[in-house]
Design a protein around this motif. Structure first.
Motif, PDB file in Angstrom:
ATOM      1  N   ASP A   1      88.922  97.510   4.603  1.00  0.00           N
ATOM      2  CA  ASP A   1      88.862  98.658   5.491  1.00  0.00           C
ATOM      3  C   ASP A   1      88.251  99.778   4.663  1.00  0.00           C
ATOM      4  O   ASP A   1      88.906 100.335   3.772  1.00  0.00           O
ATOM      5  CB  ASP A   1      90.270  99.031   5.967  1.00  0.00           C
ATOM      6  N   VAL A   2      86.979 100.101   4.898  1.00  0.00           N
ATOM      7  CA  VAL A   2      86.250 101.015   4.026  1.00  0.00           C
ATOM      8  C   VAL A   2      86.854 102.410   4.053  1.00  0.00           C
ATOM      9  O   VAL A   2      87.049 103.037   3.006  1.00  0.00           O
ATOM     10  CB  VAL A   2      84.759 101.066   4.435  1.00  0.00           C
ATOM     11  N   ASP A   3      87.153 102.930   5.241  1.00  0.00           N
ATOM     12  CA  ASP A   3      87.667 104.303   5.342  1.00  0.00           C
ATOM     13  C   ASP A   3      89.043 104.440   4.697  1.00  0.00           C
ATOM     14  O   ASP A   3      89.339 105.457   4.055  1.00  0.00           O
ATOM     15  CB  ASP A   3      87.733 104.731   6.813  1.00  0.00           C
ATOM     16  N   ALA A   4      89.892 103.436   4.867  1.00  0.00           N
ATOM     17  CA  ALA A   4      91.236 103.487   4.289  1.00  0.00           C
ATOM     18  C   ALA A   4      91.253 103.001   2.847  1.00  0.00           C
ATOM     19  O   ALA A   4      92.285 103.086   2.172  1.00  0.00           O
ATOM     20  CB  ALA A   4      92.194 102.636   5.127  1.00  0.00           C
ATOM     21  N   ALA A   5      90.121 102.477   2.375  1.00  0.00           N
ATOM     22  CA  ALA A   5      90.028 101.900   1.025  1.00  0.00           C
ATOM     23  C   ALA A   5      91.150 100.900   0.804  1.00  0.00           C
ATOM     24  O   ALA A   5      91.876 100.938  -0.192  1.00  0.00           O
ATOM     25  CB  ALA A   5      90.066 102.999  -0.036  1.00  0.00           C
ATOM     26  N   ALA A   6      91.301  99.974   1.777  1.00  0.00           N
ATOM     27  CA  ALA A   6      92.380  98.992   1.720  1.00  0.00           C
ATOM     28  C   ALA A   6      91.820  97.589   1.894  1.00  0.00           C
ATOM     29  O   ALA A   6      90.837  97.378   2.614  1.00  0.00           O
ATOM     30  CB  ALA A   6      93.411  99.283   2.818  1.00  0.00           C
ATOM     31  N   LEU A   7      92.444  96.635   1.209  1.00  0.00           N
ATOM     32  CA  LEU A   7      92.058  95.239   1.352  1.00  0.00           C
ATOM     33  C   LEU A   7      92.648  94.688   2.650  1.00  0.00           C
ATOM     34  O   LEU A   7      93.844  94.814   2.902  1.00  0.00           O
ATOM     35  CB  LEU A   7      92.573  94.425   0.159  1.00  0.00           C
ATOM     36  N   ILE A   8      91.799  94.072   3.476  1.00  0.00           N
ATOM     37  CA  ILE A   8      92.264  93.468   4.727  1.00  0.00           C
ATOM     38  C   ILE A   8      92.703  92.028   4.487  1.00  0.00           C
ATOM     39  O   ILE A   8      93.815  91.630   4.830  1.00  0.00           O
ATOM     40  CB  ILE A   8      91.151  93.511   5.795  1.00  0.00           C
ATOM     41  N   TYR A   9      91.816  91.218   3.844  1.00  0.00           N
ATOM     42  CA  TYR A   9      92.155  89.814   3.593  1.00  0.00           C
ATOM     43  C   TYR A   9      91.142  89.236   2.609  1.00  0.00           C
ATOM     44  O   TYR A   9      89.994  89.691   2.553  1.00  0.00           O
ATOM     45  CB  TYR A   9      92.133  88.992   4.884  1.00  0.00           C
ATOM     46  N   SER A  10      91.582  88.220   1.837  1.00  0.00           N
ATOM     47  CA  SER A  10      90.688  87.519   0.909  1.00  0.00           C
ATOM     48  C   SER A  10      90.820  86.011   1.084  1.00  0.00           C
ATOM     49  O   SER A  10      91.936  85.482   1.113  1.00  0.00           O
ATOM     50  CB  SER A  10      91.011  87.889  -0.543  1.00  0.00           C
ATOM     51  N   PHE A  11      89.675  85.338   1.214  1.00  0.00           N
ATOM     52  CA  PHE A  11      89.619  83.879   1.107  1.00  0.00           C
ATOM     53  C   PHE A  11      89.386  83.560  -0.373  1.00  0.00           C
ATOM     54  O   PHE A  11      88.387  84.005  -0.950  1.00  0.00           O
ATOM     55  CB  PHE A  11      88.464  83.305   1.938  1.00  0.00           C
ATOM     56  N   THR A  12      90.275  82.810  -0.986  1.00  0.00           N
ATOM     57  CA  THR A  12      90.153  82.499  -2.407  1.00  0.00           C
ATOM     58  C   THR A  12      90.038  80.992  -2.612  1.00  0.00           C
ATOM     59  O   THR A  12      90.405  80.203  -1.740  1.00  0.00           O
ATOM     60  CB  THR A  12      91.360  83.025  -3.191  1.00  0.00           C
ATOM     61  N   GLY A  13      89.521  80.608  -3.778  1.00  0.00           N
ATOM     62  CA  GLY A  13      89.406  79.191  -4.108  1.00  0.00           C
ATOM     63  C   GLY A  13      88.394  78.444  -3.258  1.00  0.00           C
ATOM     64  O   GLY A  13      88.483  77.227  -3.100  1.00  0.00           O
ATOM     65  N   CYS A  14      87.413  79.156  -2.700  1.00  0.00           N
ATOM     66  CA  CYS A  14      86.393  78.509  -1.877  1.00  0.00           C
ATOM     67  C   CYS A  14      85.411  77.740  -2.776  1.00  0.00           C
ATOM     68  O   CYS A  14      85.204  78.106  -3.935  1.00  0.00           O
ATOM     69  CB  CYS A  14      85.619  79.548  -1.059  1.00  0.00           C
TER      70      CYS A  14
END
Length: 556
Positions: free
Chosen positions: A510-523
């Motif tokens: 979330d660019v305005d809130a400078a917050a991580l929404i979700y991450s796909f890891t180990g792809c």
């Protein structure tokens, strides 16, 4: 009387086949002379018996016998040459002390003719198979027969330069068999082959070796540059790791200090309430003890007076003594209530959570700032767009239209789902882009090149999609395996997408809130990745706003 060497020249005693002084000379019926072995081998390899010099054809193979006269002349000529050479050698030896020639040193080729002290060879003869210093080389520079001998820079092991089969100098290169040959080889073992002089092949091979050397040098240089690149990458990685460790230590130290400070404040608050309660109780107790002391004193006076048997004295004393209890406080409504601690811990934890949120925001701002440096210019690919999608002329906006356009159904185009891919593809490194999502329905992320674009699309990593979506205006999901429902504090207006190909990471912010929404890891990425967009159905104008690929405004 003149010597043989002054009357005869070496030209008169050369075989026209091997081009060397006769060995066992024989004469043909046409009068030409050859080495017995040379003409025999020549006729053994041909179907016709022809003179190599005048080309006269003999129907029957001539019987060859050694020409004793020519043989004797050749022997005398060789003896004369040896005497001349010996005389020259003696003269050279006597004057060597005054000559400027250098003595042969280890690693240098010595003169084979010098006796005693060996001088440094100036040339080697491929015909004589002898190396000569400057003095002993002179006959090869003056005698007409010796002038035809092939001289080269001095080399050792001249025997290796002779044909092992014909005992002749290796003067030619057979391009057919890729080997060095003598003159006899060309008419015997290598007939109909392609030949070039050794020098010509040498120059060609030397040029080829020079080219190969340059290529190898270029390969070495590229690998040295790759080493520097890897070293630089390791250094850069170390700097990043140190920075991350430093930031992590700073954040966790701050959190630790906040927890310790919050705990101390909580304990201080509880202890302060307890101290206040204790002080109030101590005041009440002290006041009660004072009243008890006064009452005991009055009780004692009344008790003593009540024991008197003197009527007059008792009555007189009662008049001067107040026999009623002293004035006291009404304690029936006074009590000490234990302090209330409800909400104290909750408020402390809430304050800690607020501090943690502030630190997390700083951390995400720092992370977002780092990933924004990998921003790329993404544009939409009209060849992949579903026919009902409307793309802006600059390729930055897409929304659902009411009409299905009549477009060529090429293999790249989505046929059933309202999807479109970016023109840009990536198969290594990191990249980042931002999309404005002021809509009620949308999908966003990246997709691999080999996805099925015909029929309905199933969004999941197994199908080649790494995406998040918004449905019905409030249902956020990460389309993982299985899908994950997202609880967001605020509704994102602009979403940032970051991919680290080698790390196998896809993150949404979330660019305005400078917050991580979700991450796909180990792809595990093994093919090209493309930015993926789905603006959702128009929904009667409720979701008509386009998805907009926005320029990245870097966080300061």
């Amino acid at each position: 009387m003149a010597s043989p060497s002054s009357l005869l020249s070496e030209d008169q005693f050369l075989c026209s086949i091997c081009l060397d002084v006769f060995t066992d000379p024989v004469s043909t019926p046409c009068g030409h002379n050859f080495c017995k072995n040379c003409i025999t081998e020549h006729w053994d390899t041909t179907d016709q018996y022809q003179c190599p010099t005048c080309a006269k054809l003999f129907h029957i193979r001539p019987e060859l016998r050694v020409n004793t006269f020519i043989s004797q002349m050749v022997s005398q000529f060789k003896s004369a040459l040896q005497e001349a050479s010996s005389s020259s050698s003696s003269s050279s030896s006597s004057s060597s002390s005054s000559s400027d020639q250098q003595e042969s040193k280890p690693g240098e080729v010595p003169c084979d003719v010098c006796t005693g002290t060996k001088l440094k060879a100036l040339k080697s003869c491929l015909v004589c198979l002898v190396s000569y210093c400057e003095t002993h080389l002179e006959p090869h520079l003056t005698a007409s027969g010796l002038k035809r001998h092939q001289l080269i820079d001095p080399v050792e092991n001249l025997e290796a330069r002779m044909c092992t089969k014909h005992d002749k100098p290796l003067e030619l290169f057979c391009k057919t068999d890729q080997t060095c040959v003598c003159m006899l080889c060309t008419v015997l073992d290598h007939r109909a082959h392609e030949f070039v002089p050794l020098k010509e092949e040498y120059e060609g091979k030397k040029a080829e070796l020079g080219k190969t050397e340059a290529e190898i040098q270029q390969m070495i240089q590229k690998r040295r540059l790759k080493i520097e690149e890897i070293k630089h990458s390791v250094t850069f990685s170390k700097e990043n790791a140190d920075r991350e460790v430093g930031e992590g230590v700073q954040v966790f130290t701050s959190l630790k200090e906040s927890v310790e400070r919050g705990l101390k404040e909580l304990i201080d608050t509880i202890e302060e309430k307890q101290r206040t309660a204790e002080q109030q109780a101590e005041g009440f107790i002290k006041e009660l003890e004072q009243e008890i002391s006064e009452l005991i004193k009055r009780r004692t006076e009344v008790e003593q007076l009540s024991r008197s048997e003197d009527h007059l004295r008792l009555l007189q004393s009662v008049q001067s003594l107040n026999i009623h209890p002293p004035p006291t406080k009404d304690w029936t409504k006074i009590s000490v209530h234990p302090p209330s601690y409800e909400g104290t811990v909750v408020r402390a934890v809430a304050q800690l959570e607020e501090t943690l949120s502030k630190e997390m925001k700083k951390l995400f701002e720092s992370e977002l700032k780092r990933v924004q440096q990998y921003a790329i210019n993404v544009t939409l690919d009209p060849d992949t767009a579903h026919p009902e999608l409307i793309l802006s002329d600059d390729g930055k906006q897409v929304n659902h239209g009411d009409m299905k356009k009549n477009l060529l159904d090429n293999p790249e185009r989505f046929s059933a789902s309202l999807c479109v891919l970016g023109k840009q593809s990536f198969s290594s490194g990191r990249f980042y882009f931002e999309v404005q999502v002021k809509k009620t329905d949308w999908d966003l992320g990246v997709a691999r090149e080999s996805i099925n674009r015909k029929g309905l699309v199933t969004l999941s990593p197994d199908e080649g999609y790494w995406t998040i979506w918004l449905k019905n205006g409030n249902e956020y999901k990460a389309l993982d395996d299985p899908s994950v429902r997202l609880s967001l504090k605020s509704r994102p207006q602009k979403v940032g997408v970051f991919v680290d190909y080698e790390e196998g990471l896809v993150s949404f912010y979330d660019v305005d809130a400078a917050a991580l929404i979700y991450s796909f890891t180990g792809c595990c990425f093994t093919e090209k990745l493309f930015p993926y967009f789905n603006p959702g159905l128009n929904d009667g104008g409720k979701n008509s706003a386009p998805l907009i690929i926005s320029p990245v405004n870097h966080i300061e």
